[in-house]
Design a protein around this motif. Structure first.
Motif, PDB file in Angstrom:
ATOM      1  N   GLY A   1       0.795  -1.216   0.000  1.00 11.43           N
ATOM      2  CA  GLY A   1       0.000   0.000   0.000  1.00 11.43           C
ATOM      3  C   GLY A   1       0.830   1.270   0.000  1.00 11.43           C
ATOM      4  O   GLY A   1       0.303   2.367  -0.012  1.00 11.43           O
ATOM      5  N   LYS A   2       2.151   1.105   0.016  1.00  4.69           N
ATOM      6  CA  LYS A   2       3.035   2.273  -0.031  1.00  4.69           C
ATOM      7  C   LYS A   2       3.871   2.219  -1.297  1.00  4.69           C
ATOM      8  O   LYS A   2       4.018   1.176  -1.930  1.00  4.69           O
ATOM      9  CB  LYS A   2       3.976   2.280   1.178  1.00  4.69           C
ATOM     10  N   THR A   3       4.448   3.351  -1.646  1.00  2.06           N
ATOM     11  CA  THR A   3       5.374   3.379  -2.772  1.00  2.06           C
ATOM     12  C   THR A   3       6.661   4.062  -2.334  1.00  2.06           C
ATOM     13  O   THR A   3       6.687   4.771  -1.338  1.00  2.06           O
ATOM     14  CB  THR A   3       4.786   4.172  -3.963  1.00  2.06           C
ATOM     15  N   ALA A   4       7.714   3.826  -3.072  1.00  5.03           N
ATOM     16  CA  ALA A   4       8.984   4.508  -2.830  1.00  5.03           C
ATOM     17  C   ALA A   4       9.526   4.949  -4.187  1.00  5.03           C
ATOM     18  O   ALA A   4       9.160   4.386  -5.214  1.00  5.03           O
ATOM     19  CB  ALA A   4       9.965   3.577  -2.137  1.00  5.03           C
ATOM     20  N   THR A   5      10.375   5.949  -4.169  1.00  4.65           N
ATOM     21  CA  THR A   5      10.961   6.407  -5.422  1.00  4.65           C
ATOM     22  C   THR A   5      12.333   5.762  -5.611  1.00  4.65           C
ATOM     23  O   THR A   5      12.914   5.227  -4.674  1.00  4.65           O
ATOM     24  CB  THR A   5      11.123   7.942  -5.422  1.00  4.65           C
ATOM     25  N   TYR A   6      12.812   5.820  -6.821  1.00  7.28           N
ATOM     26  CA  TYR A   6      14.141   5.280  -7.119  1.00  7.28           C
ATOM     27  C   TYR A   6      15.173   5.965  -6.220  1.00  7.28           C
ATOM     28  O   TYR A   6      16.115   5.339  -5.741  1.00  7.28           O
ATOM     29  CB  TYR A   6      14.492   5.498  -8.595  1.00  7.28           C
TER      30      TYR A   6
ATOM     31  N   ARG B   1       6.277  -1.189  -6.811  1.00  2.00           N
ATOM     32  CA  ARG B   1       6.053  -0.117  -5.834  1.00  2.00           C
ATOM     33  C   ARG B   1       7.100   0.976  -5.945  1.00  2.00           C
ATOM     34  O   ARG B   1       7.055   1.944  -5.207  1.00  2.00           O
ATOM     35  CB  ARG B   1       6.061  -0.691  -4.415  1.00  2.00           C
ATOM     36  N   VAL B   2       8.050   0.800  -6.815  1.00  2.00           N
ATOM     37  CA  VAL B   2       9.081   1.819  -7.003  1.00  2.00           C
ATOM     38  C   VAL B   2       8.699   2.688  -8.191  1.00  2.00           C
ATOM     39  O   VAL B   2       8.535   2.201  -9.307  1.00  2.00           O
ATOM     40  CB  VAL B   2      10.452   1.177  -7.251  1.00  2.00           C
ATOM     41  N   ILE B   3       8.541   3.982  -7.930  1.00  2.00           N
ATOM     42  CA  ILE B   3       8.128   4.915  -8.972  1.00  2.00           C
ATOM     43  C   ILE B   3       9.112   6.078  -9.063  1.00  2.00           C
ATOM     44  O   ILE B   3      10.015   6.189  -8.248  1.00  2.00           O
ATOM     45  CB  ILE B   3       6.718   5.469  -8.692  1.00  2.00           C
ATOM     46  N   LYS B   4       8.892   6.932 -10.049  1.00  2.00           N
ATOM     47  CA  LYS B   4       9.778   8.073 -10.224  1.00  2.00           C
ATOM     48  C   LYS B   4       9.440   9.166  -9.212  1.00  2.00           C
ATOM     49  O   LYS B   4       8.323   9.229  -8.700  1.00  2.00           O
ATOM     50  CB  LYS B   4       9.646   8.609 -11.664  1.00  2.00           C
ATOM     51  N   SER B   5      10.405  10.030  -8.941  1.00  2.00           N
ATOM     52  CA  SER B   5      10.217  11.046  -7.906  1.00  2.00           C
ATOM     53  C   SER B   5       9.218  12.121  -8.323  1.00  2.00           C
ATOM     54  O   SER B   5       8.746  12.872  -7.492  1.00  2.00           O
ATOM     55  CB  SER B   5      11.545  11.684  -7.540  1.00  2.00           C
ATOM     56  N   ASP B   6       8.899  12.198  -9.616  1.00  2.00           N
ATOM     57  CA  ASP B   6       7.899  13.190 -10.034  1.00  2.00           C
ATOM     58  C   ASP B   6       6.486  12.617  -9.967  1.00  2.00           C
ATOM     59  O   ASP B   6       5.525  13.251 -10.362  1.00  2.00           O
ATOM     60  CB  ASP B   6       8.217  13.714 -11.436  1.00  2.00           C
ATOM     61  N   GLY B   7       6.381  11.393  -9.470  1.00  2.00           N
ATOM     62  CA  GLY B   7       5.060  10.799  -9.286  1.00  2.00           C
ATOM     63  C   GLY B   7       4.616   9.892 -10.416  1.00  2.00           C
ATOM     64  O   GLY B   7       3.665   9.129 -10.261  1.00  2.00           O
ATOM     65  N   SER B   8       5.305   9.936 -11.544  1.00  2.00           N
ATOM     66  CA  SER B   8       4.933   9.054 -12.647  1.00  2.00           C
ATOM     67  C   SER B   8       5.495   7.655 -12.394  1.00  2.00           C
ATOM     68  O   SER B   8       6.347   7.459 -11.534  1.00  2.00           O
ATOM     69  CB  SER B   8       5.428   9.618 -13.973  1.00  2.00           C
TER      70      SER B   8
END
Length: 100
Positions: free
Chosen positions: A32-37, A70-77
């Motif tokens: 249920g959470k995400t993290a950025t690269y 669950r790993v996404i880009k820091s701009d939210g995409s």
DNA sequence: TTCCTGACGCTCG
DNA sequence: GCGAGCGCCAGGA
């Protein structure tokens, strides 16, 4: 499978310490959470290695145990996703987990 | 050993 | 606010 089991499998497959750290850090992302690269890179002690993080996730041999979606880009995409289904599948999985 | 590539981030114009 | 360019790091050829 727990963290020790994952590490063991990765070692058996000949993964480097860096790759193992990236995948373990990804595994620790709660459901249920995400993290950025960038987050992952920072967590393993290489805050500027965000690009290398992507390279590791691409060859993630333990999906979906290691939730690379669950790993996404820091701009939210969402960035990219190499498993069958691509980013559409990634989006669906995140929605299913209410991560987005 | 060296060069190229890549699921990215940051700065500057 | 937006796009282009540059920098970062690790792995593979």
């Amino acid at each position: 499978m727990d963290e020790r089991g994952i590490r063991k499998r990765l070692v058996q497959k000949g993964f480097t310490d860096f790759q193992i750290k990236v995948l373990i850090a990804t595994y620790r992302i709660p459901k249920g959470k995400t993290a950025t690269y960038k987050d992952i890179a920072k967590r393993i002690g290489h805050p500027h290695a965000y690009r290398a993080v992507g390279s590791v996730l691409k060859i993630n041999p333990l999906a979906p145990t290691v939730p690379c979606h669950r790993v996404i880009k820091s701009d939210g995409s969402l960035g990219n996703f190499s498993s069958p289904g691509g980013t559409r599948r990634k989006m669906q999985m995140l929605k299913a987990e209410r991560a987005i």
